[in-house]
Structure formats: C-alpha cells, structure tokens
Design an enzyme around this catalytic site. Structure first.
Site, short mmCIF file in Angstrom:
data_model
loop_
_atom_site.label_atom_id
_atom_site.label_comp_id
_atom_site.label_asym_id
_atom_site.label_seq_id
_atom_site.Cartn_x
_atom_site.Cartn_y
_atom_site.Cartn_z
N HIS A 262 0.82 -1.20 0.00
CA HIS A 262 0.00 0.00 0.00
C HIS A 262 0.86 1.26 0.00
O HIS A 262 0.62 2.19 -0.79
CB HIS A 262 -0.91 -0.01 1.23
CG HIS A 262 -1.82 1.17 1.33
ND1 HIS A 262 -2.99 1.25 0.61
CD2 HIS A 262 -1.73 2.33 2.05
CE1 HIS A 262 -3.60 2.40 0.88
NE2 HIS A 262 -2.85 3.07 1.76
N HIS A 277 3.25 6.09 -1.62
CA HIS A 277 3.96 7.17 -0.97
C HIS A 277 5.48 7.00 -1.02
O HIS A 277 6.18 7.38 -0.09
CB HIS A 277 3.50 7.29 0.49
CG HIS A 277 2.05 7.52 0.64
ND1 HIS A 277 1.45 8.72 0.32
CD2 HIS A 277 1.04 6.70 1.04
CE1 HIS A 277 0.14 8.64 0.53
NE2 HIS A 277 -0.13 7.43 0.97
N LYS A 320 -4.65 9.97 -8.48
CA LYS A 320 -4.30 10.15 -7.08
C LYS A 320 -4.40 11.63 -6.76
O LYS A 320 -3.67 12.45 -7.31
CB LYS A 320 -2.88 9.64 -6.81
CG LYS A 320 -2.43 9.81 -5.34
CD LYS A 320 -3.20 8.89 -4.40
CE LYS A 320 -2.67 8.99 -2.97
NZ LYS A 320 -3.37 8.09 -2.04
#
Length: 388
Positions: A262, A277, A320
């Site tokens: 993730h 990230h 995103k």
C-alpha cells in the site's frame, strides 16, 4: 632543547587525552550511535561488538540509573537492576518506574514526542545513502491550492523527475533490495497476492539490508531496544516482517494487500490510486510512461534532500488526488521513519524533526485482522498535508 621536549610531551599527553576521550563511556551511557567516537556506549554495542572498553564499568556496574538498561540481563555485579524481576527482589534502580515499564515488566518505557523528534534528527543525520543535488534533479512545476487537487487537471508538461543517477544509487544494497521487492505486487485490490519463495526471500533481504546492515537501521533498533519495545534484533526484524509484509484483505475477502504494498508500491481500489507514498516507485513508473505527473499541492521547507512533496498524478488512468512522499531519501530512511511512527504512534499523527524543521507523519492501523498476539498490521503511513 628542554622547552622543545616539554612542548612535545604536552602535545603527546593532549593527543592521548583526546584519543582516550573517544574510547571512553564517560558521560555517554545510553542509547545512540555517534560516529565521532571510535566505540559506542549504547545497549546494542554488545551485540555489534563495538563497546568501549569501560562500557561495563561505567554504564552498567557503577550506573545507579536505568537509562539505557531496561530489561537487561541480570548481572550480580550491578548495585541495582532494571529487569522485570527487580521489583520482586526489591533491587530496582531508583528510576526504574520512570524509565522502564513498571506494569508489564517488559521494559517498555513511555516514548515522548521529544524523544521521537530527537531520534528522527539522528536518523536524518545518518542518512548517508540519500540522493545528493547532483544525483537527483526534480521539476515540480505547477503548484495548486488544496481546493484544486480534485480537478484532475494536467498542469505540468514535463516529467517531475528530470534526472536520477541510477548507476550510483541503484547499485547500493538498500536500493537494490527495494527494487527487487517493488515489482512483486498486483496493484488491483480484490486479487490474491501469491508470494513465491523467492519473493519472500526478497522481503527478508530488504529488511536485513535496511535495518540490520545500515547504521541508520541499527540506530532505530537501539532506541526501541532501550525502550523495551523489542528484546532482540531477531524479534525486531520478525515483527517488522509481519507488520509490513503480512497479507490482509482490503477487498472481496482476498489476501490482496499489505502495509508495504500500500505505502511503497501503491494500489488501485474503487477506481482510484490508494496509498503510493514512495518516490522511487514514482520515478520508475514515470520513466516507463506509466505515470503522468499533473501538479503538486505542497512542497516541504527543505532545500536539500530529503524533501517532501504532495503530488497529483494519474497511474495508467487512475487518479491520485494527493500522493505525499519523502523525496530523495534512502530506502532505509523512508522505512525507518514510517516504522518509528507506526510503532510509537499507531493510528495517530507523529511529530518528527528533520534538520530543525517539523515533519508530520500520519499512521493508520489495519483493524480488520491481526497477527501474533493481537498486533495490528500497518494500514497506511504518509507525510501529512500541511494546513494552508
């Protein structure tokens, strides 16, 4: 001649005194690795065999404090003790209850915001594998207000990553280990992640390279060991493996996700990008033409790497709205910061300090399943958006 001889003698004594100060634990007992010294005086020095010769004498036998000693093994030569049985035998040091866990007996003292900030500054200083200004050049281009991040407007005609010295950076062990793990995932949630024995071995290699084989990773462990969070490096690595790589279900009851996938690799759920990230994954996908950078909504105050950006982009057609990441840091730094914050501030905001400037990391726990004795997987962790 006598004057010269006296000066030579004084110079020798000064040099010896200075050298000895670098090899002594006098005034240095506690956690932390300091490269300015030739030996160390923290709890992990025994494990890494780099203790000063007077470590036991100064930091253990004669120390009336539990600083740096929580949950240590019993030593009859110590005048007071800091392990879970000292309350039973009434021989604890006076500050045992303040520094060590007086309830659980595991040595896990309270970890303050000030300690987390101090450690993050140490990790920041130890990030020797970060990209330099000559190794990484970015072109942030369009800056948009928070209210515009959902507009899905491509306001940047050029790539975000203008140049990266792959030959230098990607040849380093921690970068190579990260690259090997990043391509092991299916980005679509709802599809089971089946890990081969080789992929599982790559996870372990990543953990060892980033956390065991770097000074930065050892510093994180030394701090958590001192606080009694982990009793050994093996326990530390095994917990990180489950915490980060243990699979759970985000969609359709399939074992389709993990904290690492993730946060570092990124996922697609509900028709949009979820997580994502990590700056290296961003660079790789942009280079392959799989990712289109649109704009950024915040840029950190740092003028050198690592820096922080909040980015808007499309990944093969999936948008995103704000993908924040620490830019230009090493894999071990990224992994250590998120691990520190999740372990000490799970499901909360975690205040860090990098070069005297504050960075807020938001962490989330995964509450629908657990591992071990009820421990929670990482749900997410990322740099929080500053308030305008």
């Amino acid at each position: 001649m006598k004057v010269i001889a006296v000066l030579a003698l004084l110079g020798t004594l000064f040099h010896q005194g200075y050298s000895n100060s670098l090899d002594s634990c006098e005034g240095r007992c506690g956690y932390g690795t300091d490269n300015d010294f030739s030996c160390q005086c923290n709890p992990s020095c025994e494990r890494y065999r780099d203790c000063c010769s007077d470590y036991s004498e100064i930091c253990k036998a004669e120390a009336p404090s539990c600083k740096g000693r929580c949950d240590e093994k019993y030593d009859p030569d110590n005048e007071c003790h800091c392990n879970s049985k000292c309350t039973q035998y009434d021989n604890c040091c006076n500050d045992y209850k303040d520094l060590c866990d007086s309830n659980g007996g595991g040595g896990s003292g309270v970890i303050t915001d000030a300690e987390i900030k101090s450690l993050s500054e140490t990790l920041y200083a130890l990030d020797s594998n970060k990209a330099s200004a000559s190794q990484l050049i970015i072109d942030p281009q369009a800056l948009v207000h928070d209210s515009q991040t959902g507009s899905q407007s491509d306001l940047s005609s050029r790539l975000l990553f203008k140049y990266l010295d792959e030959q230098t950076l990607f040849s380093r062990p921690t970068y190579a280990a990260l690259l090997a793990v990043l391509d092991n995932y299916n980005r679509m949630t709802g599809q089971t992640e089946d890990m081969s024995s080789q992929q599982l071995a790559e996870q372990y290699t990543f953990l060892k390279e980033t956390m065991s084989n770097t000074e930065l990773g050892r510093e994180l462990f030394a701090f958590l060991y001192t606080k009694g969070v982990y009793a050994s490096e093996e326990e530390f690595i095994n917990d990180l493996k489950m915490m980060w790589f243990g699979l759970y279900s985000r969609n359709n009851n399939k074992m389709d996700s993990s904290g690492f996938e993730h946060i570092f690799a990124g996922e697609v759920k509900g028709g949009k990008v979820s997580g994502f990230h990590n700056w290296i994954q961003f660079y790789l996908l942009e280079k392959r033409g799989k990712l289109n950078y649109y704009s950024h909504s915040f840029n950190g105050p740092w003028t050198t790497y690592p820096d922080v950006l909040g980015m808007q982009f499309k990944w093969d057609g999936y948008y995103k709205q704000v993908g924040s990441a620490v830019i230009g840091c090493s894999p071990e730094f990224d992994f250590a910061l998120y691990s520190l914050c999740y372990i000490t501030r799970p499901g909360k905001q975690c205040r860090l300090s990098l070069g005297g400037k504050e960075l807020m990391i938001q962490t989330y726990t995964w509450d629908n399943s657990s591992y071990g004795d009820g421990k929670k997987f990482i749900g997410s962790a990322f740099p929080a958006t500053p308030r305008n």
